[in-house]
Structures are given as C-alpha cells and as structure tokens.
Design a protein around this motif. Structure first.
Motif, PDB file in Angstrom:
ATOM      1  N   ASN A  62     -18.532  36.507  32.514  1.00  0.00           N
ATOM      2  CA  ASN A  62     -19.855  36.483  33.146  1.00  0.00           C
ATOM      3  C   ASN A  62     -20.903  35.891  32.211  1.00  0.00           C
ATOM      4  O   ASN A  62     -21.750  35.087  32.630  1.00  0.00           O
ATOM      5  CB  ASN A  62     -20.271  37.899  33.570  1.00  0.00           C
ATOM      6  CG  ASN A  62     -19.506  38.389  34.788  1.00  0.00           C
ATOM      7  OD1 ASN A  62     -19.043  37.583  35.595  1.00  0.00           O
ATOM      8  ND2 ASN A  62     -19.373  39.692  34.919  1.00  0.00           N
ATOM      9  N   TYR A  93     -14.198  34.577  41.637  1.00  0.00           N
ATOM     10  CA  TYR A  93     -14.474  34.661  43.070  1.00  0.00           C
ATOM     11  C   TYR A  93     -13.607  35.711  43.769  1.00  0.00           C
ATOM     12  O   TYR A  93     -13.960  36.186  44.845  1.00  0.00           O
ATOM     13  CB  TYR A  93     -14.268  33.286  43.725  1.00  0.00           C
ATOM     14  CG  TYR A  93     -15.267  32.274  43.233  1.00  0.00           C
ATOM     15  CD1 TYR A  93     -16.571  32.250  43.715  1.00  0.00           C
ATOM     16  CD2 TYR A  93     -14.922  31.349  42.245  1.00  0.00           C
ATOM     17  CE1 TYR A  93     -17.496  31.332  43.255  1.00  0.00           C
ATOM     18  CE2 TYR A  93     -15.837  30.429  41.777  1.00  0.00           C
ATOM     19  CZ  TYR A  93     -17.126  30.422  42.296  1.00  0.00           C
ATOM     20  OH  TYR A  93     -18.044  29.523  41.824  1.00  0.00           O
ATOM     21  N   HIS A 107     -10.807  31.771  39.999  1.00  0.00           N
ATOM     22  CA  HIS A 107     -12.017  31.603  39.190  1.00  0.00           C
ATOM     23  C   HIS A 107     -12.298  30.130  38.916  1.00  0.00           C
ATOM     24  O   HIS A 107     -11.464  29.245  39.145  1.00  0.00           O
ATOM     25  CB  HIS A 107     -11.857  32.354  37.869  1.00  0.00           C
ATOM     26  CG  HIS A 107     -10.715  31.854  37.026  1.00  0.00           C
ATOM     27  ND1 HIS A 107     -10.881  30.956  36.002  1.00  0.00           N
ATOM     28  CD2 HIS A 107      -9.369  32.126  37.079  1.00  0.00           C
ATOM     29  CE1 HIS A 107      -9.702  30.700  35.453  1.00  0.00           C
ATOM     30  NE2 HIS A 107      -8.775  31.395  36.085  1.00  0.00           N
ATOM     31  N   ALA A 152     -20.323  32.123  32.045  1.00  0.00           N
ATOM     32  CA  ALA A 152     -20.788  31.442  33.255  1.00  0.00           C
ATOM     33  C   ALA A 152     -22.314  31.345  33.272  1.00  0.00           C
ATOM     34  O   ALA A 152     -22.873  30.324  33.688  1.00  0.00           O
ATOM     35  CB  ALA A 152     -20.291  32.179  34.491  1.00  0.00           C
ATOM     36  N   ASN A 195     -16.753  31.987  36.469  1.00  0.00           N
ATOM     37  CA  ASN A 195     -17.142  32.624  37.732  1.00  0.00           C
ATOM     38  C   ASN A 195     -15.880  33.121  38.439  1.00  0.00           C
ATOM     39  O   ASN A 195     -15.017  32.329  38.806  1.00  0.00           O
ATOM     40  CB  ASN A 195     -17.874  31.629  38.628  1.00  0.00           C
ATOM     41  CG  ASN A 195     -19.236  31.271  38.079  1.00  0.00           C
ATOM     42  OD1 ASN A 195     -20.130  32.108  38.009  1.00  0.00           O
ATOM     43  ND2 ASN A 195     -19.397  30.022  37.668  1.00  0.00           N
TER      44      ASN A 195
END
Length: 892
Positions: free
Chosen positions: A33, A376, A370, A36, A374
């Motif tokens: 995180n 998903y 991902h 990103a 990120n």
C-alpha cells in the motif's frame, strides 16, 4: 492428562503459526500500500498526425499523461520530454512540453540534415525514469530525404565463390543507376568503428563490400557525393541478413509439471524479429505427436498438453517459408506448482493452481490479483488436493494488465501469471456524424462528435473529454495502411509490458472489445512489470528521479580554484531578459544548489551569481546540464527499416511538391540547398580565460593576437576590420543606430575611448557582440553592443583581477513554444488557400474538448486529391475511459 497437554501444545503451536502468518500478510499488504501510494505509475500516449515524413516537414503531436490503471489525467508531472532518435540510436532532437492537467500539444520540425531511415519518437517524464525505458512511450516513424539526398538504396547480401558480400544498389528517384564514384563506408559496433574502407560503384550502380568477422551484422554507414554535388549519408542495418527463423516455447506461469495438463505458448520469429506463421508439432520421445497447433499471422499460439513423467518432448516448427526448426521443450518438473487461467467466460476470471503430489500438504495458498502494489483481490485456500480453483468477477477489477500471484503461507510467490482484464464499464463509445455521405475536392467537412455514456446515462457523471483528430488521404499510403500504435495499446499494453510488441493496436477491436485469445497468447510470451517479492522491504526506497512540477536548474559551488565546496553560499538565478527578475537560494553543505518549479521558454539565457557567507565572490560555479534517458535500441528494433527512400518514394515526392508550395507562400522556412564547401581554416582561437558571458568565441566576430601585430594602437588595428562598427573620436560606434558600444576589458566595464591607450601587443583576442543572441545576456550593458577584450595571461597579470568571479552564464533548454497548424480555408472570402492543394496531412485538430453533454464539433476542407480519407480520433474522458474511433469517407 498427557493427551490433553499434547493437544494444548498443538493448539498453541497452530495459534502461533496463524498469528505469524497473519502478521506477515498484514506487513506485506502495508508495504504494498505504501509503495502504491508513494510510487504512482505515470503513463504517456502520443498521437501524431501520421507515421511517414520527409525532412523539412513537421511532426504534429498531442500528449496524454495519465496515472495508474484508472488512466485519469495526471497532475503528477508538469513537464514531458519528447525525443527523436536516429537509426544509429542517437538523440537528434528534443522538445520539452509543459503538461497542463495531463495534456500537451506540440510539434517537431525535421531538419534537412537528417539521414533517411526509421526513427524512434519517444516521450517520458522525469518520474517515469525511475522504471525501465521499456515503459516509455515509443513509436517508430519513417523519415525520407528526397530534398538534399534523392538517392535510393536497395541492400542485400550475395555469395560469390564462397565469399559473402554486402550489396548496395544506388539509384535516383527515377530509377537511373548512380554514376561511377567512390563510396566511403564504416561499420560500427555501438560507438566503436570496427571496419572501414572505400569502394567504387560499378556500371550497374552497385557497391560490394566483403563480409568478415569484424563487420558481420554491424551497423553500416555510407558516405558519398551525389550527382548534384551534395554530401549524402546512409545508414543500413545488416544483422537481419544473417539471422534465421526461430521458435520459442513459454510454459504458462513459467513451469511445466509432470502428469498434469500444461498450457504452452509459442512464438515463431523471422530474421527481422517479427512474427511468422508456423505449424507446430509437440513430439513425445521424438516420435509420437502430443499436440499440434498453428500460429496466427504474428507468429503466436498456445495449446494445452498433458506431459507424462519421464518422457522427453521436442518441438518441431514448420514455417510459412518452408523452413523448419526443432527445439527441446523446457524442463518438466516432477515437483512444484503451475497455473492455468481461463478467461473464456464473459463474467469471470478462473485460475487453477496445479500442485505436484508431494506439495499437497494442506498448507494455505493465497491467490492475489495485483498491479504495482495495488491489490484488487485476495483469497486463500488449503493445498488439500492437486488442483485448487480460484475465481473473480471481471467487473470488480479495472481494464488492463495485471498479475496473478499464487503465494505460500509466508506470502512469497510460488507461481505468477500476467493477464489482461477487459472491464466493459471502461468502454466509452464515440459517435461521429458527418454532414454528407461523400465529398468533392476542396469541400468543407463538418464533424459532430457525441460520447455515449451507455449504462451511466442519466447519472451525474459528466462527459467532458479531451480529444485529438488526424485526417490523411489513404491513397498516398496504401489501402492496407495499419495504425500499429493507438491510445488503447499505449496505455493498456505498452506501459506495462517489456520488450518488442508487434502491432500492439491489432489486439483491440473497433467496437472496444479485444481479441481475447490472441491477447492472452501475447501475454504468455511477453515480459511485464512486476514486483520483486524477495526484496519487498526495499520497495519504498527514495526514487532517484523526482517528480517535476517545472524545470530545474541545479549545480555546485566551490571555493575559487579548489575542490572544497562553498557551503551555504548565496546563489542567484538572474534572467537576462530582465535583470530585476531573479531567484535566490542557498547552497547546502556539499555546495549543491537547486532552482525548482521554473517555467521559461526555450533559448532564454540566465546568469548564475554566487557569493560566500562573507559576501565575497571567490567562487567557481558548475552547472549540471540535464542528461536524457538511455536509449533502448532493442525495444522496437524489428521495426527499423533499411532503404526508406525507396520504400516510401511516392509519399516523399508528394510531400516535396506540397512543401515547395508552403515555402513559396512563406508558410514555412525556405530551404536553400547549396554545394558543400570544405573550409580548412580553423576558427580564430579565443583564450579560455575570455570573460565573454556567452562563452569564449561565441561572438559575431573574433580578432586574434595574430591580427594585431602590425599596429601601434588598438584603435588603429580595429578600424576598418570590425563589421558593423565604425570609430568616431576614438570610440567604437554600432552602425545600427550609430550608438556608442560598451567596452569590456578582462571582465571590467571601461570607457569606450580607452581603446587608444591599450597596447595591441598585450591583447589576446577581441570579440564583437552585436546580435541580440549575444548581447541579451549583458542586460542594459548590451543594449548598444559590446567589444570584449581579453589580455594575454602574464603580460598584464593585474588585469586578471578584473575577471568576473562568482558568475556563470547558462542557457538551459526551456519549454518549446507551440506553433499553429496551418489550415487552408476555401470559403469565398478566405485568403488561406493553395493554388494546388497536395497536403500530406489533410487535417490535424489537437484541441477538441467535449461539453457537459459529451458533444463537440470541428470542420476542415478536403484537398485537390480524391480517394479514401481516414479520420482517427483519440482521447479520454475525465473518468479515464479511453476513446478511439476510426472512420473512412470518400472524396470524389
């Protein structure tokens, strides 16, 4: 009791293991995180007015800068770099464009000195340099030269009496063989010359050069004088002459597992590095056929194949040119993991993890979907049998390239696979209505554009979009002209995939859908952006290249004549346009200084002034000239063509006729082609200690000590020798306005009548500055022109004290100013008309913006040539939905 204690210990152990596992998962997610958030992915697309040009013409372009998979217009970087790279890999031109809300419009004029060939046009931001150059925008354009060159080549190899030769046929544009002359040649390996020589053209207009170990496959440079007495250069790539067809095998996920159904992709490549059709046989123990498949026109295909333990497999490829190739299949593993992805369902992505029997241990395996940090989708299951199935809805993730990682309990990848997901909600249809079904010559074409929100209609979502449109006449390019690069391929594919992709726009259909199977085969054979999970803790290191909100001027200050930094020195950046306009900063402890977030046009000069903490200027200043990104020649190497003048003869001649009209009307600079003159006299040498702020020797005229040896006074030596300068009462006067010029002696401004008192024997050089390019840097002192005098070192040592210290003149590259695209108008009262309209680009419209209802319109006039006209419109809306529309219409 013993049984209870064992059970308790087991529960404690399991709880500890689960806690550690959860902590590892949480830690990994936190790192991803942060990565990103701190390392957003910036991507660029450039639409150009066309793909084939001649020297002297202009490339018109529009840039789109977006962020991440959502492709929303970027406000990250405000500066983009556009570069033209010649066939030898040298950057021959660079433009800097200011990005406003993620878009920029620009142009690049092609110098007449360019050598014919395939050029790379690339674009990137400084932030994008933190990743591989593979992810820059890049397209190959072909540039011909029929103005100063007009010689065509056809290159090949032949074998005579066992000796190989390069054979280059030279002829003019009418096909007549070039008359006998000598051709100089060089073969280069990078910057190094590995072979050179001279050869005579034979009666058929050919030269033959022996192939040897030094020059085989190297870049060939030819140099000669054409019949018009002009110097001509040619560049020819020879490596494709010595290659052969090849076949490569790619296991899905990188692993083949024994006693399991494995999907294997293949790529058949011709000597030029492009795909070739082939029929492929997978043979067990060199005899039994385990699978058969046939590739598409781009040389790719895939097939599921059951592979038995203990069996050897080979691959036979039968190419379309009747040649064959046999290779071994990659090693088959008896222990490990593989993955099988199925995207045939319109609603879901299915992924099956195949596990060898010895790995069926009931431990947790994670499915992670991902993209660059990120995540998903994440799910987990136990490895309780040989096949573990995962699925996810396609509408839950964005459109684009993503990675499926199958992770173990420690959150380390067991197997990975790249996929492309198409989310139908990201499709933005565009409707174009024209006012007629067909048009005549010089007819006005009105185009009404409407974006269709589809399922979003009636919501509060605005349909504002930024678009650009190009129109060409296909007659000049051939009916089968394909646009190999599009906004879809740039932002959905090339920004995430490594290596050469042949015809990336091929994978996207006109209705917004994709060629699902062929696109998946591409991904199975291509490298991609991915995270190194083993170095997860180092992901969030500070990037080397910062985000640029504007231009930067950086450098270093040191103590005069020493290596020691001038720590905490006060530094000023002064504009020569207005000496009252300046910026201040303070150097750090290492003597480094920076001026950031600047916006200034190209060709502006600045003075950098510095003084130490005591206010003294005993400081040396160094300017860090920005360096461009490295050139990745491998990325699009298969698209680099030889013999461009011959391949695009009709287009280039048509363009020459049209641009001769533009020159005659004064709409572009007229190019005067003159015979090359070799000058053997060297430019007058100016001492390095010259105080000319433009740099030693950068002047309208230079007089050296050799010219001053026969005079008794300096005024006598200079009178009658200086262009545009006359002497009145011992003072130098600029003939432009008959004004008194400023004299600068060893950096000191002195009275102009002091010239008569200077001993000419003490003077090393005199530099005359009259042109504004040279005088502007002196501000008010340069208004009437200057005469800069440098004394001989040691002859008048005291004057060395007058040399400017703590001062440096620089001219950093600035923002390129936009020119207006010329649009002829054939209304009755218009003066924007051609006598004969032979436009190469029929129209270029970069600034289309739809209103709140998704509507826009524009118009243009057809030319004097009939045929099928093609309009290409590209762009995106405020939600990041990409738009591309191609329509053809007839002009009769």
């Amino acid at each position: 009791m013993k049984s209870s204690r064992n059970l308790l210990l087991l529960l404690i152990t399991l709880t500890a293991a689960l806690t550690t596992q959860a902590q590892q998962l949480e830690k990994s997610q936190k790192i991803l995180n942060e990565y990103a958030n701190n390392h957003p992915q910036e991507k660029l697309h450039m639409q150009t007015d066309r793909n084939v040009y001649a020297v002297g013409e202009t490339i018109w372009y529009k840039l789109y800068s977006v962020i991440g998979m959502e492709n929303r217009l970027s406000v990250l970087s405000n500066v983009a770099y556009i570069e033209l790279i010649n066939p030898a890999g040298k950057i021959v031109d660079q433009k800097i464009n200011a990005l406003y809300a993620g878009v920029a419009v620009g142009e690049m004029a092609l110098a007449d000195s360019l050598v014919e060939g395939s050029y790379r046009l690339r674009a990137y931001t400084n932030w994008m340099r933190n990743n591989d150059e593979d992810y820059f925008f890049e397209k190959v354009i072909n540039i011909g030269n029929v103005r100063s060159d007009n010689i065509e080549t056809k290159s090949t190899t032949i074998t005579e009496n066992g000796q190989e030769f390069y054979v280059i046929q030279l002829a003019n544009v009418s096909g007549a063989a070039m008359p006998k002359t000598k051709i100089s040649y060089e073969f280069k390996d990078g910057e190094k010359v590995v072979d050179r020589g001279r050869e005579d053209i034979d009666q058929e207009g050919r030269i033959k050069i022996k192939v040897n170990d030094k020059n085989k496959g190297k870049l060939l440079f030819l140099s000669f004088t054409n019949p018009d007495k002009r110097k001509v250069q040619k560049t020819i790539s020879t490596k494709s002459f010595f290659s052969e067809n090849s076949i490569q095998a790619f296991p899905e996920g990188g692993h083949l597992i024994a006693d399991e159904l494995n999907r294997i992709a293949f790529k058949a490549i011709n000597p030029q590095g492009k795909g070739i059709k082939a029929k492929i046989y997978i043979l067990a123990n060199n005899t039994d056929t385990a699978a058969t498949l046939e590739t598409n026109s781009l040389g790719m295909a895939s097939v599921p194949c059951y592979l038995n333990k203990g069996t050897s497999y080979t691959v036979q490829a039968h190419f379309a040119d009747n040649t064959q190739k046999t290779i071994n299949l990659p090693a088959i593993e008896n222990s490990g993991y593989s993955i099988s992805v199925n995207q045939s369902s319109p609603a879901k992505i299915f992924a099956q993890v195949n596990i060898s029997q010895d790995k069926v241990n009931n431990e947790e395996v994670y499915f992670v979907l991902h993209h660059l940090g990120n995540i998903y989708y994440i799910a987990k299951q136990k490895a309780s049998n040989k096949n573990v199935l995962f699925s996810i809805g396609k509408d839950k993730v964005p459109t684009g390239v993503m990675t499926i990682s199958i992770m173990n309990k420690d959150f380390l990848p067991l197997v990975e696979r790249v996929i492309f997901n198409l989310n139908n909600n990201r499709i933005m249809p565009l409707t174009i209505e024209q006012d007629k079904d067909s048009y005549g010559k010089r007819s006005k074409v009105t185009n009404n554009l409407t974006l269709d929100l589809g399922s979003s209609a009636g919501t509060d979502t605005a349909t504002l979009a930024s678009l650009s449109a190009s129109v060409i006449n296909l007659t000049k390019y051939g009916k089968d002209l394909s646009d190999d690069v599009s906004i879809l391929s740039s932002l959905y594919l090339n920004a995430d995939l490594k290596g050469f992709i042949e015809k990336p726009a091929y994978y996207f259909n006109a209705d917004g859908t994709v060629k699902t199977q062929e696109l998946d085969d591409l991904l199975l054979t291509q490298g991609w952006r991915k995270i190194d999970w083993k170095q997860l803790d180092s992901l969030n290191n500070t990037p080397m290249y910062p985000i640029e909100k504007g231009l930067r001027v950086t450098g270093m200050v040191k103590k005069l004549g020493r290596k020691a930094p001038a720590a905490n020195a006060k530094v000023q950046l002064i504009s020569t346009k207005n000496f009252m306009d300046y910026l201040d900063t303070t150097a750090n402890a290492k003597g480094e200084f920076e001026f950031d977030k600047l916006l200034f046009p190209d060709s502006v000069k600045f003075l950098v002034s510095a003084q130490d903490e005591k206010g003294k200027k005993n400081i040396d200043i160094t300017y860090n000239k920005p360096s461009p990104a490295d050139v990745n020649l491998a990325k699009n190497d298969p698209l680099i063509q030889n013999d461009v003048n011959a391949s695009f003869r009709e287009q280039l001649l048509a363009g020459k006729r049209f641009y001769q009209q533009l020159e005659s009307k004064g709409l572009m600079d007229k190019v005067t082609e003159i015979e090359e003159v070799v000058v053997t006299v060297q430019r007058p040498k100016v001492p390095d200690n010259s105080t000319n702020l433009n740099g030693p020797g950068n002047a309208d005229q230079v007089i050296t000590a050799d010219d001053l040896s026969t005079c008794t006074t300096l005024e006598m030596c200079l009178a009658g020798r200086l262009m545009g300068v006359v002497f009145q009462g011992g003072k130098p006067m600029n003939t432009r306005g008959n004004v008194e010029m400023q004299v600068v002696l060893d950096g000191m401004y002195v009275e102009s009548d002091m010239l008569s008192s200077i001993n000419p024997q003490d003077v090393a050089s005199v530099e005359v500055l009259r042109n504004i390019n040279y005088t502007s840097i002196y501000g008010s002192y340069g208004g009437n022109g200057l005469i800069v005098i440098t004394s001989k070192t040691g002859r008048d040592a005291s004057r060395g004290d007058f040399r400017p210290r703590g001062l440096l003149a620089i001219q950093p590259k600035g923002i390129s100013l936009m020119k207006e695209y010329y649009k002829p108008e054939y209304d009755v009262d218009s003066n924007k008309q051609f006598d004969q309209d032979l436009r190469m680009t029929i129209h270029w419209e970069p600034g289309i913006v739809t209103d709140d209802h998704g509507k826009a319109s524009f118009n243009f006039f057809t030319s004097d040539e009939i045929g099928t006209y093609r309009m290409i419109i590209e762009g995106l809306d405020v939600e990041g939905r990409l738009i591309r529309k191609v329509i053809d219409f007839e002009v009769k």
